[in-house]
Design a protein around this motif. Structure first.
Motif, short mmCIF file in Angstrom:
data_model
loop_
_atom_site.label_atom_id
_atom_site.label_comp_id
_atom_site.label_asym_id
_atom_site.label_seq_id
_atom_site.Cartn_x
_atom_site.Cartn_y
_atom_site.Cartn_z
N ALA A 97 0.83 -1.21 0.00
CA ALA A 97 0.00 0.00 0.00
C ALA A 97 0.86 1.26 0.00
N ARG A 98 1.99 1.23 0.72
CA ARG A 98 2.88 2.39 0.77
C ARG A 98 3.53 2.64 -0.59
N GLU A 99 3.95 1.56 -1.26
CA GLU A 99 4.58 1.71 -2.58
C GLU A 99 3.57 2.23 -3.61
N VAL A 100 2.35 1.72 -3.56
CA VAL A 100 1.31 2.19 -4.48
C VAL A 100 1.04 3.68 -4.25
N ALA A 101 0.95 4.08 -2.98
CA ALA A 101 0.68 5.48 -2.66
C ALA A 101 1.81 6.40 -3.09
N SER A 102 3.02 5.86 -3.16
CA SER A 102 4.17 6.69 -3.53
C SER A 102 4.21 7.00 -5.02
N ARG A 103 3.42 6.27 -5.83
CA ARG A 103 3.39 6.49 -7.28
C ARG A 103 1.94 6.69 -7.75
N PRO A 104 1.33 7.77 -7.36
CA PRO A 104 -0.06 7.99 -7.77
C PRO A 104 -0.18 8.11 -9.29
N GLY A 105 -1.22 7.48 -9.82
CA GLY A 105 -1.46 7.54 -11.26
C GLY A 105 -0.58 6.64 -12.07
N SER A 106 0.20 5.77 -11.42
CA SER A 106 1.10 4.88 -12.16
C SER A 106 1.04 3.49 -11.55
#
Length: 730
Positions: free
Chosen positions: A598-607
């Motif tokens: 979840a942290r990695e996903v949040a660090s790359r919004p829109g990608s």
């Protein structure tokens, strides 16, 4: 010999007349006789001959000895060494002053039990059970006893009676006692015990025997008088009257002991007890046609109450209480299991069922809790479960043993109920077997078995491992084992001990634990590593298993064997990802991995982004256990349309992972995210099929979406080509 005169500091109204109401003088002479061994031996201290013997805290020396004060709850000799003779005299002065003020008994210290001079016989009893009998109305009930009568040097018979919890109705048939005469010195038989207690006063309050009195019972008449003082005279009189009628015109071939126990309710708890009920036992030797009425001069002897070994007594002696009455089953009765069972039995929290398939072999005695009773027992090869249960049966009633293969039994509901125990609250897996762990983690097994606690030693015995499952097996034993491998791999020294060449050479499967020969170690070392696990298990037994999580406890022994360090890790329930199909592999993701993704996903919004998922795959349960992630290599590509996993440095990253934990954890596949809630794309399927050819077990592709995880698993099955016995991948 010296005489010490102690000023008792009487109040002024008593000092004028020279003594207190209970006869303590304003200045008390106390005699101290010093032995030749002084100061290694404490002086013999006695009061004046006519000192009132009704005071509590007097030694039970009998009327032929001068009164001797009981100064400390412990050793007077140790008091002398720690505080000197002046400290001893100070303690004596405090005793005499408290005697003058009738304060030798006080709530803070506890009620002193009745001093009983000249105890002749012994009654072995369950104190907790006895103290549970009194009710509001008072009463007297009959119970059975078994007894042994022993005569030494031509003296009178001495009885040792064991009180039973089975009721004795005093019917004609009940009073036809059977006696087996063994020899001129010993005989055994069954008899009767009467237990009486007080009820309520006319005002409705419980009757309190609040006056301290020395023991005065010598015959039936004084026994009745004592029962009246304790508030149970009427109830005892009725039962003794019935017994007298049963024995009328009968002559017994051999004397029969009748135990009488008066339960005295004191104003506060007894010294060293959490109950106000004092147990006062007596013994009447019945001959037949006995006079048991209020004026009878038939002799009555004093009996000493000895507590029976019960779980309640063991809990009290171990500093515990009555909380935690859970029932549990021990799976695996080898070295680790036998040590834990023994420790738990000695604190009153032992198992009620023992399960093991293995026989006891001579080499097992090097580290087992059992000792062979004889050379013959070393070689007879009895089952570990039955031998351990037999050795511990004296600590608890109702123990049972089963010789069974746990891994096989767990898969059959009928056999599982028999193995685990239908009434078990939890089980302890001490087999050290990876096969048993996997079998217990099968979904259909976990649905009908009790909650599991696993214990074993790893790394040639240097590392102790204990795992407590969460409710409904989430996290399960297999989840916790995978998490433990990750935790162990974070410390280079510990990882080397558990997963290094020495451990790998000694065991055939990572995490299997200690078998008889693979990890040689001393009994002292094994005991030192298992004792903390028994302490932790005892606390779980008393307070209950965690209600919302699981736990992993890891103990690391020092190199010199003289120390340990323990860590406790709380493990929250794992995420169970829906399988792509009904018969597809199960996917379980640790909450830590979920947070990292979840942290990695949040660090790359829109990608889209992704990485490698790490854990274990179980072929037994067809389950992926995901406990870690590896980051995407630097040459990976990230965009809103797709994520492409790079390869730069990936081989070294995986080699480092494998090297740290010896292959206990390994890459399971990949993960990536979708920006919208959707299942695997055609490109995901193609990629999964390509990657699956690189590993010998199913590949996992975990997909993070706004609506939760989706998954894809792929496996390449080798199909033999015609004429080619080796076959090819297809």
């Amino acid at each position: 010999m010296a005489t010490v005169r102690i000023d008792t500091n009487l109040p002024s109204r008593w000092r004028v007349r020279g003594h207190s109401d209970n006869g303590v003088q304003a200045v008390e002479p106390v005699t101290m006789a010093f032995w030749p061994e002084y100061p290694l031996r404490e002086p013999y201290i006695v009061l004046r001959e006519d000192f009132d013997r009704s005071h509590p805290h007097l030694q039970p020396r009998g009327p032929s000895f001068r009164p001797e004060p009981c100064l400390v709850f412990g050793s007077v000799r140790e008091l002398l060494q720690s505080r000197g003779v002046i400290g001893l005299v100070d303690q004596l002065a405090e005793w005499v002053e408290r005697a003058a003020l009738v304060r030798l008994n006080d709530p803070a210290g506890g009620w002193e039990v009745t001093r009983r001079d000249g105890v002749h016989d012994v009654v072995v009893l369950g104190a907790d059970w006895l103290r549970s009998l009194p009710n509001r109305d008072g009463g007297c009930d009959g119970y059975g006893i078994g007894y042994a009568a022993v005569r030494e040097d031509g003296g009178p018979e001495t009885y040792r009676a064991l009180l039973s919890e089975s009721r004795h109705g005093l019917s004609e048939d009940d009073c036809r006692w059977q006696v087996e005469v063994v020899s001129n010195e010993e005989r055994y038989g069954f008899g009767l015990a009467l237990v009486a207690w007080s009820g309520r006063t006319p005002s409705g309050e419980p009757f309190i025997a609040g006056r301290y009195l020395p023991e005065t019972v010598v015959d039936i008449a004084s026994l009745h008088a004592r029962a009246e003082e304790l508030g149970c005279g009427e109830h005892l009189r009725a039962k003794l009257g019935l017994l007298e009628r049963r024995l009328r015109r009968r002559r017994l071939k051999h004397p029969q002991p009748c135990v009488v126990i008066l339960l005295a309710r004191r104003p506060y708890d007894l010294v060293g007890s959490n109950s106000p009920f004092e147990i006062c036992p007596y013994l009447i030797e019945l001959q037949g046609n006995d006079e048991l009425g209020f004026g009878s001069a038939k002799p009555v002897r004093l009996a000493g109450p000895h507590e029976q070994v019960t779980p309640g007594l063991m809990r009290t002696a171990s500093g515990g209480d009555a909380t935690g009455l859970a029932r549990w089953t021990l799976l695996g009765c080898g070295s680790v299991g036998s040590k834990i069972a023994t420790h738990m039995m000695r604190c009153g929290r032992g198992p009620t069922r023992f399960v093991d398939v293995s026989p006891m072999r001579p080499h097992n005695f090097a580290r087992h809790a059992l000792f062979p009773a004889s050379k013959w027992e070393q070689h007879q090869g009895g089952g570990k479960a039955s031998l351990l249960a037999e050795s511990l049966v004296g600590f608890s009633d109702g123990l049972s043993a089963l010789t069974a293969d746990v891994a096989i039994a767990a898969n059959d509901p009928v056999m599982a109920a028999k193995a685990f125990g239908a009434d078990a609250d939890f089980i302890v897996n001490a087999t050290g077997s990876l096969t048993v762990r996997e079998s217990l983690s099968l979904p259909h097994v976990a649905s009908w078995r009790p909650r599991c606690v696993e214990t074993c030693l790893l790394g040639a015995g240097r590392v102790a491992y204990m795992a407590v499952e969460g409710p409904s097996a989430n996290p399960s034993s297999a989840d916790l084992a995978a998490e433990a491998y990750r935790l162990l791999g974070t410390d280079d020294a510990v990882a080397a001990a558990v997963f290094g060449p020495e451990a790998a050479a000694a065991s055939i499967a990572i995490g299997q634990g200690c078998s008889s020969f693979t990890f040689p170690m001393t009994d002292a070392h094994l005991s030192a590593m298992t004792a903390p696990m028994a302490v932790a298990l005892g606390k779980l037994h008393a307070g209950g298993l965690p209600e919302d999580r699981g736990e992993v406890l890891i103990g690391i022994g020092a190199d010199d064997g003289l120390g340990q360090s323990w860590t406790r890790h709380e493990i929250l329930p794992w995420h169970v990802v829906p399988a792509a199909s009904e018969d597809g592999p199960r996917i379980r993701v640790s909450p830590r991995v979920d947070a990292l993704i979840a942290r990695e996903v949040a660090s790359r919004p829109g990608s889209e982004t992704g990485g490698i998922v790490v854990g274990r795959y179980s072929g037994v349960t067809d389950t992926f256990h995901v406990v870690d992630v590896l980051p995407a290599p630097p040459d990976s590509r990230f965009s809103a349309e797709e994520f492409v996993l790079g390869v730069e440095g990936l081989a070294d990253l995986i080699d480092g992972l494998i090297g740290r934990n010896g292959g206990a954890l390994y890459p399971l596949g990949t993960w990536h995210n979708h920006l919208v809630t959707s299942g695997p794309s055609p490109k995901d399927v193609a990629t999964a099929l390509k990657l699956a050819t690189e590993q010998a077990f199913p590949l996992l592709m975990l997909i993070h979406t706004p609506g939760g995880y989706r998954s894809l698993t792929a496996e390449v099955i080798a199909r033999p080509r015609t004429g080619d016995p080796l076959g090819e991948a297809a």
